[in-house]
Write a protein that holds these residues in place. Sequence first.
Motif, PDB file in Angstrom:
ATOM      1  N   TRP A  10      -0.446 -68.175  45.894  1.00  0.00           N
ATOM      2  CA  TRP A  10      -1.723 -68.518  46.511  1.00  0.00           C
ATOM      3  C   TRP A  10      -2.464 -69.555  45.676  1.00  0.00           C
ATOM      4  O   TRP A  10      -2.283 -69.630  44.452  1.00  0.00           O
ATOM      5  CB  TRP A  10      -2.607 -67.284  46.625  1.00  0.00           C
ATOM      6  N   SER A  39       0.416 -72.868  51.378  1.00  0.00           N
ATOM      7  CA  SER A  39      -0.090 -71.696  50.669  1.00  0.00           C
ATOM      8  C   SER A  39      -1.521 -71.393  51.095  1.00  0.00           C
ATOM      9  O   SER A  39      -2.271 -72.271  51.506  1.00  0.00           O
ATOM     10  CB  SER A  39      -0.039 -71.925  49.153  1.00  0.00           C
ATOM     11  N   GLU A  67       0.813 -65.612  40.933  1.00  0.00           N
ATOM     12  CA  GLU A  67       2.262 -65.398  40.919  1.00  0.00           C
ATOM     13  C   GLU A  67       2.838 -65.407  42.333  1.00  0.00           C
ATOM     14  O   GLU A  67       3.990 -65.808  42.540  1.00  0.00           O
ATOM     15  CB  GLU A  67       2.580 -64.062  40.239  1.00  0.00           C
ATOM     16  N   ALA A  68       2.032 -64.980  43.302  1.00  0.00           N
ATOM     17  CA  ALA A  68       2.489 -64.940  44.691  1.00  0.00           C
ATOM     18  C   ALA A  68       2.380 -66.293  45.383  1.00  0.00           C
ATOM     19  O   ALA A  68       2.740 -66.409  46.558  1.00  0.00           O
ATOM     20  CB  ALA A  68       1.691 -63.894  45.466  1.00  0.00           C
ATOM     21  N   LEU A 112      -3.653 -57.660  47.136  1.00  0.00           N
ATOM     22  CA  LEU A 112      -2.731 -58.632  47.736  1.00  0.00           C
ATOM     23  C   LEU A 112      -2.229 -58.140  49.087  1.00  0.00           C
ATOM     24  O   LEU A 112      -2.134 -58.920  50.046  1.00  0.00           O
ATOM     25  CB  LEU A 112      -1.558 -58.901  46.791  1.00  0.00           C
ATOM     26  N   GLN A 113      -1.919 -56.862  49.177  1.00  0.00           N
ATOM     27  CA  GLN A 113      -1.480 -56.293  50.452  1.00  0.00           C
ATOM     28  C   GLN A 113      -2.564 -56.440  51.508  1.00  0.00           C
ATOM     29  O   GLN A 113      -2.294 -56.842  52.657  1.00  0.00           O
ATOM     30  CB  GLN A 113      -1.118 -54.820  50.284  1.00  0.00           C
ATOM     31  N   ARG A 127      -1.993 -61.858  39.863  1.00  0.00           N
ATOM     32  CA  ARG A 127      -1.047 -61.421  40.903  1.00  0.00           C
ATOM     33  C   ARG A 127      -0.999 -62.421  42.045  1.00  0.00           C
ATOM     34  O   ARG A 127       0.081 -62.740  42.556  1.00  0.00           O
ATOM     35  CB  ARG A 127      -1.471 -60.033  41.417  1.00  0.00           C
ATOM     36  N   PHE A 128      -2.144 -62.915  42.477  1.00  0.00           N
ATOM     37  CA  PHE A 128      -2.179 -63.900  43.555  1.00  0.00           C
ATOM     38  C   PHE A 128      -1.572 -65.226  43.113  1.00  0.00           C
ATOM     39  O   PHE A 128      -0.878 -65.886  43.900  1.00  0.00           O
ATOM     40  CB  PHE A 128      -3.614 -64.100  44.043  1.00  0.00           C
ATOM     41  N   SER A 138      -2.954 -60.087  52.627  1.00  0.00           N
ATOM     42  CA  SER A 138      -1.785 -60.682  53.275  1.00  0.00           C
ATOM     43  C   SER A 138      -1.623 -60.285  54.733  1.00  0.00           C
ATOM     44  O   SER A 138      -0.773 -60.837  55.438  1.00  0.00           O
ATOM     45  CB  SER A 138      -0.515 -60.304  52.499  1.00  0.00           C
ATOM     46  N   ASP A 155      -1.926 -55.308  43.253  1.00  0.00           N
ATOM     47  CA  ASP A 155      -0.948 -55.216  44.347  1.00  0.00           C
ATOM     48  C   ASP A 155      -1.621 -54.785  45.653  1.00  0.00           C
ATOM     49  O   ASP A 155      -1.294 -55.293  46.729  1.00  0.00           O
ATOM     50  CB  ASP A 155       0.153 -54.219  43.984  1.00  0.00           C
TER      51      ASP A 155
END
Length: 243
Positions: free
Chosen positions: A27, A2, A24-25, A216-217, A21-22, A220, A213
Amino acid sequence: MSRTIMITGASSGIGAATARRFLEAGWQVGLFARRKEALEAVAEEHANAHVLCGDITEPEQVAQAFERLAASTGRIDALFNNAGLFTPQAPIDEVPIEDWRRAVEVNLTGMFVAARAAFGQMRRQDPQGGRIINNGSISAHVPREGAAPYTATKHAITGLTRQISLDGRPFDIACGQIDIGNALTDIMQEVTERARRLGEAPPETFEVEHVADAVLQMASLPLHANVQFMTLMATKMPYIGRG
């Protein structure tokens, strides 16, 4: 394996939403702000959260937070440079000098200090590189009334973003900026409710999760690609066509 991001101003608003959000993704997320209890609430039930309490205006505390996060995770892949404040609105001749100094200290010097710490870690680590995402504002383009300290500091962040982008190229350090208009944070919710109480039209807003979001985009992307500047705003807010 990660990836790891440091998020400043992570205890509320855009910072807290983005941190969740991160997390949950998947990270590893360093949560930096002054309020420990608020950070712990964001980190709750997430083993990949790292609570790093400190003041963005204290360079030693910022440096120590980056060192602790890197020691725990092995590297830092991204920084969301988010901590900031908005001083009370007033014409420039009524702005207290202390409000000006506080805005510069937090919104400009604090973001410089965090970017400096991130840049140093990203330059030293192996493999080298990383990404810095600065939180600008619509005020980095056009001002609101009575907001000289905030507007001046956010214009300065645009220059800082460009400089880091240029200086980071030899080290695979990318830097971009997200300029946000009227995300529905707790502060904007208060503005909306006050307008309604006064019988005024509330400001156009959008959900803060869309900011998370977008960050995060940006984070990433592979390091050979970069969102240099993104403007994310309520579609009908008075930005296009101002003046």
